[in-house]
Write an enzyme that holds these catalytic residues in place. Sequence first.
Site, PDB file in Angstrom:
ATOM      1  N   LYS A  77      -8.569   6.422 -19.136  1.00 18.29           N
ATOM      2  CA  LYS A  77      -8.921   6.956 -20.452  1.00 18.29           C
ATOM      3  C   LYS A  77      -7.720   6.912 -21.401  1.00 18.29           C
ATOM      4  CE  LYS A  77     -12.879   7.387 -18.488  1.00 18.29           C
ATOM      5  NZ  LYS A  77     -12.856   8.002 -17.192  1.00 18.29           N
ATOM      6  N   ASP A  85      -7.952  18.922 -14.229  1.00 16.05           N
ATOM      7  CA  ASP A  85      -8.211  17.560 -14.682  1.00 16.05           C
ATOM      8  C   ASP A  85      -7.796  17.498 -16.152  1.00 16.05           C
ATOM      9  OD1 ASP A  85      -9.323  15.223 -15.741  1.00 16.05           O
ATOM     10  OD2 ASP A  85     -10.944  15.206 -14.255  1.00 16.05           O
ATOM     11  N   ARG A 133       0.859  -1.204   0.000  1.00 11.31           N
ATOM     12  CA  ARG A 133       0.000   0.000   0.000  1.00 11.31           C
ATOM     13  C   ARG A 133       0.886   1.242   0.000  1.00 11.31           C
ATOM     14  NH1 ARG A 133      -1.285   1.821   4.590  1.00 11.31           N
ATOM     15  NH2 ARG A 133      -1.973  -0.135   5.523  1.00 11.31           N
ATOM     16  N   TYR A 168     -17.153  16.061 -15.521  1.00  9.48           N
ATOM     17  CA  TYR A 168     -17.582  14.664 -15.430  1.00  9.48           C
ATOM     18  C   TYR A 168     -18.608  14.516 -14.293  1.00  9.48           C
ATOM     19  CZ  TYR A 168     -17.473   9.772 -14.144  1.00  9.48           C
ATOM     20  OH  TYR A 168     -17.850   8.498 -13.803  1.00  9.48           O
TER      21      TYR A 168
HETATM   22  N1  PLP Z   1     -12.251  12.980 -14.798  1.00  8.39           N
HETATM   23  C1  PLP Z   1     -12.822  12.892 -16.016  1.00  8.39           C
HETATM   24  C2  PLP Z   1     -12.703  14.042 -16.974  1.00  8.39           C
HETATM   25  C3  PLP Z   1     -13.526  11.744 -16.376  1.00  8.39           C
HETATM   26  O1  PLP Z   1     -14.089  11.675 -17.587  1.00  8.39           O
HETATM   27  C4  PLP Z   1     -13.633  10.673 -15.440  1.00  8.39           C
HETATM   28  C5  PLP Z   1     -14.367   9.430 -15.769  1.00  8.39           C
HETATM   29  O2  PLP Z   1     -15.076   9.361 -16.756  1.00  8.39           O
HETATM   30  C6  PLP Z   1     -13.042  10.811 -14.178  1.00  8.39           C
HETATM   31  C7  PLP Z   1     -12.342  11.977 -13.899  1.00  8.39           C
HETATM   32  C8  PLP Z   1     -13.159   9.744 -13.133  1.00  8.39           C
HETATM   33  O3  PLP Z   1     -12.283   8.719 -13.422  1.00  8.39           O
HETATM   34  P1  PLP Z   1     -12.540   7.146 -13.059  1.00  8.39           P
HETATM   35  O4  PLP Z   1     -13.743   6.723 -13.850  1.00  8.39           O
HETATM   36  O5  PLP Z   1     -11.260   6.505 -13.489  1.00  8.39           O
HETATM   37  O6  PLP Z   1     -12.780   7.078 -11.587  1.00  8.39           O
END
Ligand code: PLP
Length: 381
Positions: free
Chosen positions: A201, A176, A51, A104
């Site tokens: 992604k 992000d 961890r 998101y």
């Molecule tokens: N940030 C963005 C722009 C996303 O599109 C997503 C998921 O679709 C996330 C964060 C969250 O990521 P995760 O699905 O890997 O938890």
Amino acid sequence: MSDQHAFETLAIHAGQEPDPLTGAVVPPIYQVSTYKQDGVGGLRGGYEYSRSANPTRTALEENLAALEGGVRGLAFASGLAAEDTLLRTLLAPGDHVVIPNDAYGGTFRLFAKVISRWGVEWSVADTSDPAAVRAALRPSTKAIWVETPSNPLLGISDIAALAEVAHSAGVRLVIDNTFASPYLQQPLALGADVVVHSTTKYMGGHSDVVGGALITADAGLAEELAYHQNAMGAVAGPFDSWLTLRGIKTLAVRMDRHSANAERVAELLVSHPKVTQVYYPGLPEHPLHEVAAKQMKAFGGMVSFRVAGGQEQAVEICNRTEVFTLGESLGGVESLIEHPGLMTHASTAGSQLEVPADLVRLSVGIESVDDLLADLTQALG
Ligand code: PLP
């Protein structure tokens, strides 16, 4: 590997010197939880418990730091796990965060339904307008949270301008960078304090692993984040780290192709009589196209559009494609189509982040662009 090398070289080599024991050119999957100590506290390779740290995850974390130009990268079990760790590191009850008006759905849900229960306040601002963000700041504001390009409306925010707004108020700027990836955009070099990724992604790139990351150029903050990563424990496992590293090796070539294909798709949609609006930062008519051109190398693989006929038509189109697979997520080599209002962004219903009902989102993959254009043409009817 020296950080002086070009991005494409770092993507393949950073954090991944050949294995000293065997010469293996790919880091092994250290599927292990604990490590033998030579006497109490006598750690052989610095590893104690997985961890806290694991060699395969370390390889990924060093690679992420190199690609984003940070001092430290941290890998998590998902993008949301990374976000949660960041928020609980930066914030305490009574603190305030400015969040974007397009993001998101899961990120919005984390603020609206989870973090708010612990006394953290948030308010929404149009992050494409630095003056609106400045006006949203309160004495208790600790962070400005931005997605650029944003999910699902492909909004663009000027990272350098927002860094100035944030830092003049003693506030941290979080970007992000999931939609762009570090190949197309480097937020830390533009003044951001922390970069967040859903590595699920484009970084992973093959729709076969869920993961997240935080990267910062601030050594003090890196220490605090690493402390919380271990204290909260939502770490990336060894096999997931390995899959993500493998995906990253081809990030540069994939992003070039995603961007080229998406530009063609956006052009097709713009000229289609049943499409009422196209959202793609590469289009000259995008309101912040110039900012996108300034801070991005190319415009990425995500395209959203609205259709005549409302939600019913949008859903119909999602059901009719054959090469574009109907599904959530994005950033893999295969093209995906979805209806954000009923799928990825259902949690924004009734909020300031609610998405239009006639909206369709595409994750344009790296298949033959002619097949993609033909598929969309038949689906639009
Ligand atoms: N940030 C963005 C722009 C996303 O599109 C997503 C998921 O679709 C996330 C964060 C969250 O990521 P995760 O699905 O890997 O938890």
